[in-house]
Design an enzyme around this catalytic site. Structure first.
Site, PDB file in Angstrom:
ATOM      1  N   GLY A   1       0.813  -1.208   0.000  1.00  0.00           N
ATOM      2  CA  GLY A   1       0.000   0.000   0.000  1.00  0.00           C
ATOM      3  C   GLY A   1       0.850   1.264   0.000  1.00  0.00           C
TER       4      GLY A   1
ATOM      5  N   ASN B   1      -6.963   4.647   9.785  1.00  0.00           N
ATOM      6  CA  ASN B   1      -6.512   3.365  10.342  1.00  0.00           C
ATOM      7  C   ASN B   1      -6.513   3.354  11.867  1.00  0.00           C
ATOM      8  OD1 ASN B   1      -4.379   5.216   9.334  1.00  0.00           O
ATOM      9  ND2 ASN B   1      -3.059   3.961  10.618  1.00  0.00           N
TER      10      ASN B   1
ATOM     11  N   SER C   1      -4.155  -2.685  -0.100  1.00  0.00           N
ATOM     12  CA  SER C   1      -3.050  -3.501   0.394  1.00  0.00           C
ATOM     13  C   SER C   1      -3.608  -4.858   0.815  1.00  0.00           C
ATOM     14  CB  SER C   1      -2.379  -2.806   1.580  1.00  0.00           C
ATOM     15  OG  SER C   1      -1.365  -3.635   2.094  1.00  0.00           O
TER      16      SER C   1
ATOM     17  N   CYS D   1       2.967   1.123  12.109  1.00  0.00           N
ATOM     18  CA  CYS D   1       4.138   1.741  11.472  1.00  0.00           C
ATOM     19  C   CYS D   1       4.780   2.807  12.349  1.00  0.00           C
ATOM     20  CB  CYS D   1       3.753   2.342  10.122  1.00  0.00           C
ATOM     21  SG  CYS D   1       3.082   1.108   9.023  1.00  0.00           S
TER      22      CYS D   1
HETATM   23  N1  PLP Z   1      -2.426   3.338   4.455  1.00  0.00           N
HETATM   24  C1  PLP Z   1      -3.156   2.894   5.493  1.00  0.00           C
HETATM   25  C2  PLP Z   1      -4.417   3.609   5.857  1.00  0.00           C
HETATM   26  C3  PLP Z   1      -2.722   1.796   6.230  1.00  0.00           C
HETATM   27  O1  PLP Z   1      -3.439   1.385   7.288  1.00  0.00           O
HETATM   28  C4  PLP Z   1      -1.526   1.144   5.852  1.00  0.00           C
HETATM   29  C5  PLP Z   1      -1.018   0.010   6.640  1.00  0.00           C
HETATM   30  O2  PLP Z   1      -1.174  -0.059   7.848  1.00  0.00           O
HETATM   31  C6  PLP Z   1      -0.819   1.630   4.756  1.00  0.00           C
HETATM   32  C7  PLP Z   1      -1.288   2.730   4.096  1.00  0.00           C
HETATM   33  C8  PLP Z   1       0.455   0.983   4.298  1.00  0.00           C
HETATM   34  O3  PLP Z   1       0.196  -0.245   3.663  1.00  0.00           O
HETATM   35  P1  PLP Z   1       1.372  -1.319   3.516  1.00  0.00           P
HETATM   36  O4  PLP Z   1       1.640  -1.866   4.872  1.00  0.00           O
HETATM   37  O5  PLP Z   1       0.847  -2.351   2.577  1.00  0.00           O
HETATM   38  O6  PLP Z   1       2.536  -0.598   2.948  1.00  0.00           O
END
Ligand code: PLP
Length: 441
Positions: free
Chosen positions: A129, A208, A256, A382
């Protein structure tokens, strides 16, 4: 023993319900139980079983962190394995052993397209993602050199936020729109902030951390009327809510796979037909010239299967998950004093609950929950380990103290009512113990 008192037989019924969902987990639990615990007799009340963690041992892990990632579904794993053992060729090869894999990639593309009502040609497979978000923003700027402004929000995932912060350092202009105290978006402010040199509006669909939804259809309509490209990060939405890119008039959208029971390391960028697109990864001509890099066939096929499963269970499962989330959230708010929800109750993802526990440090609470076998988080996986309170809660005007005492519980298809009840049984005691030791309370 009074027949109306639930006993060990009741506990076993609970366990059997769990067994249907996860036999392997149960077996591991059973061995652990047989080694370490005296076997409860038929006279053991279920309340004692719950207190003694007997049920926890049998249930195993209670995973309430489905916004961080999800367990790969056995059905997904099953379709992926041949691509490591037998079908390991390179789809770009001219010979059949490799080239035949393009058929499997295209079949998966159709399935992912169906999940969001796109055409297969509009689907670009990426590595995650994060790459999808970066690629969307990069393309919009690269193809409109006279437009150097990006409009986004202050509550985006770091996959957008940090990329935009980097753009600023590179001389681009970025507006990070504030949000309301309940995490919602002021559409009027968004419209006012679009400028003649705006290359792209990029906002997430569902947050998220709080699950709060932005009115994506309205944002898309505003962007269309102002002739500005619109990208949305729908990574938390896929599998939880219906997505119809065509009806909503979206230009670009990120997905994702690991949020919907497929592996980590595979994503999608939807690019609307006839939208000019500049590849982010420059290399081979894979993905119809839109992303260089040998295709991760196993993961692409897994994503396709996960999309298929998500479509099949979308309505029923999400109704069930929402009921579980509400039972958990209402139970906590009702039984534990000085707790409250962060963010709007609605519109919100059906699985997410972000709760503040006054006078507590989220990290201590999460550790205690972990000790009881319950996985939750204090926000985005993250940003785990960061000493700073959540940027999402901060942008909503939540005080530092309250943000530091907030946790996210995000449920998923493998959660059960028994797990929710177990957590509801444990949480008040944990909170009471932590608060009694807290100088802040
Ligand atoms: N955007 C949102 C809202 C997410 O929750 C996440 C992952 O937690 C991402 C982007 C990033 O996705 P990926 O882990 O596949 O890089």
């Amino acid at each position: 023993m009074n027949g109306s008192i639930p006993n060990a037989a009741g506990a076993i019924a609970v366990v059997k319900a769990v067994q249907r969902r996860n036999e392997r987990r149960l077996c591991i639990g059973f061995e652990a139980y047989q080694r370490d615990r005296p076997k409860p007799s038929k006279f053991t009340p279920i309340s004692h079983c719950l207190q003694s963690q007997w049920v926890l041992i049998l249930i195993g892990l209670i995973y309430f962190d489905n916004n961080a990632t999800t367990r790969v579904a056995p059905e997904v794993f099953e379709v992926m394995t041949p691509y490591w053992t037998e079908l390991w060729g390179n789809p770009s090869s001219a010979y059949q052993f490799g080239h035949r894999l393009t058929k499997d990639i295209e079949a998966a593309r159709e399935k992912v397209a169906a999940l969001i009502n796109a055409q297969p040609k509009e689907i670009v497979f990426t590595s995650c993602g994060t790459e999808s978000n970066n690629a969307a923003i990069n393309s919009a700027l690269a193809l409109q050199p006279d437009r150097r402004h990006v409009l986004t929000t202050a509550v985006e995932h770091s996959a957008t936020l940090k990329f935009c912060q980097l753009l600023k350092k590179r001389g681009y202009d970025v507006t990070f729109l504030p949000v309301e105290s309940d995490g919602t978006l002021d559409l009027h402010l968004l419209e006012q902030s679009i400028r003649p040199d705006t290359a792209l509006v990029s906002t997430m669909w569902a947050n998220n951390e709080t699950g709060v939804l932005f009115p994506i259809e309205e944002v898309a309509a505003i962007c269309q009327s102002r002739d500005v490209l619109f990208h949305t990060d729908a990574i938390q939405v896929a599998g939880k809510l219906k997505i119809d890119v065509h009806a909503m008039g979206l230009d670009m959208l990120s997905l994702s796979a690991h949020k919907l029971h497929a592996p980590k390391g595979i994503g999608v960028l939807y690019v609307k037909r006839n939208t000019r697109f500049q590849p982010y990864l420059i290399g081979g001509g894979q993905e119809h010239g839109r992303r260089g890099g040998t295709e991760n066939v196993a993961y692409i096929v897994g994503f396709g299967r996960a999309a298929e499963l998500a479509i099949a269970r979308q309505n029923d499962e999400n109704t069930r998950i929402k009921a579980l989330r509400d039972r958990l959230e209402n139970g906590i708010l009702k039984t534990i004093p000085n707790t409250s929800r962060n963010g709007a109750k609605e519109p919100r993802l059906p699985n997410t609950s972000n709760l503040a526990f006054d006078g507590l440090e989220a990290e201590a609470l999460l550790m205690s929950l972990d000790h009881k076998g319950i996985c939750a988080s204090s926000g985005s996986a993250c940003t785990t380990g960061s000493p700073e309170p959540s940027h999402v809660l901060t942008a909503m005007g939540v005080s530092r103290e309250r943000a530091r005492g907030s946790i996210r519980l995000s449920l998923g298809i493998y959660n059960t009512a028994e797990e929710v009840d177990y957590a509801l049984g444990q949480l008040p005691k944990i909170v009471e113990t932590l608060r009694s030791a807290s100088p802040a309370f």
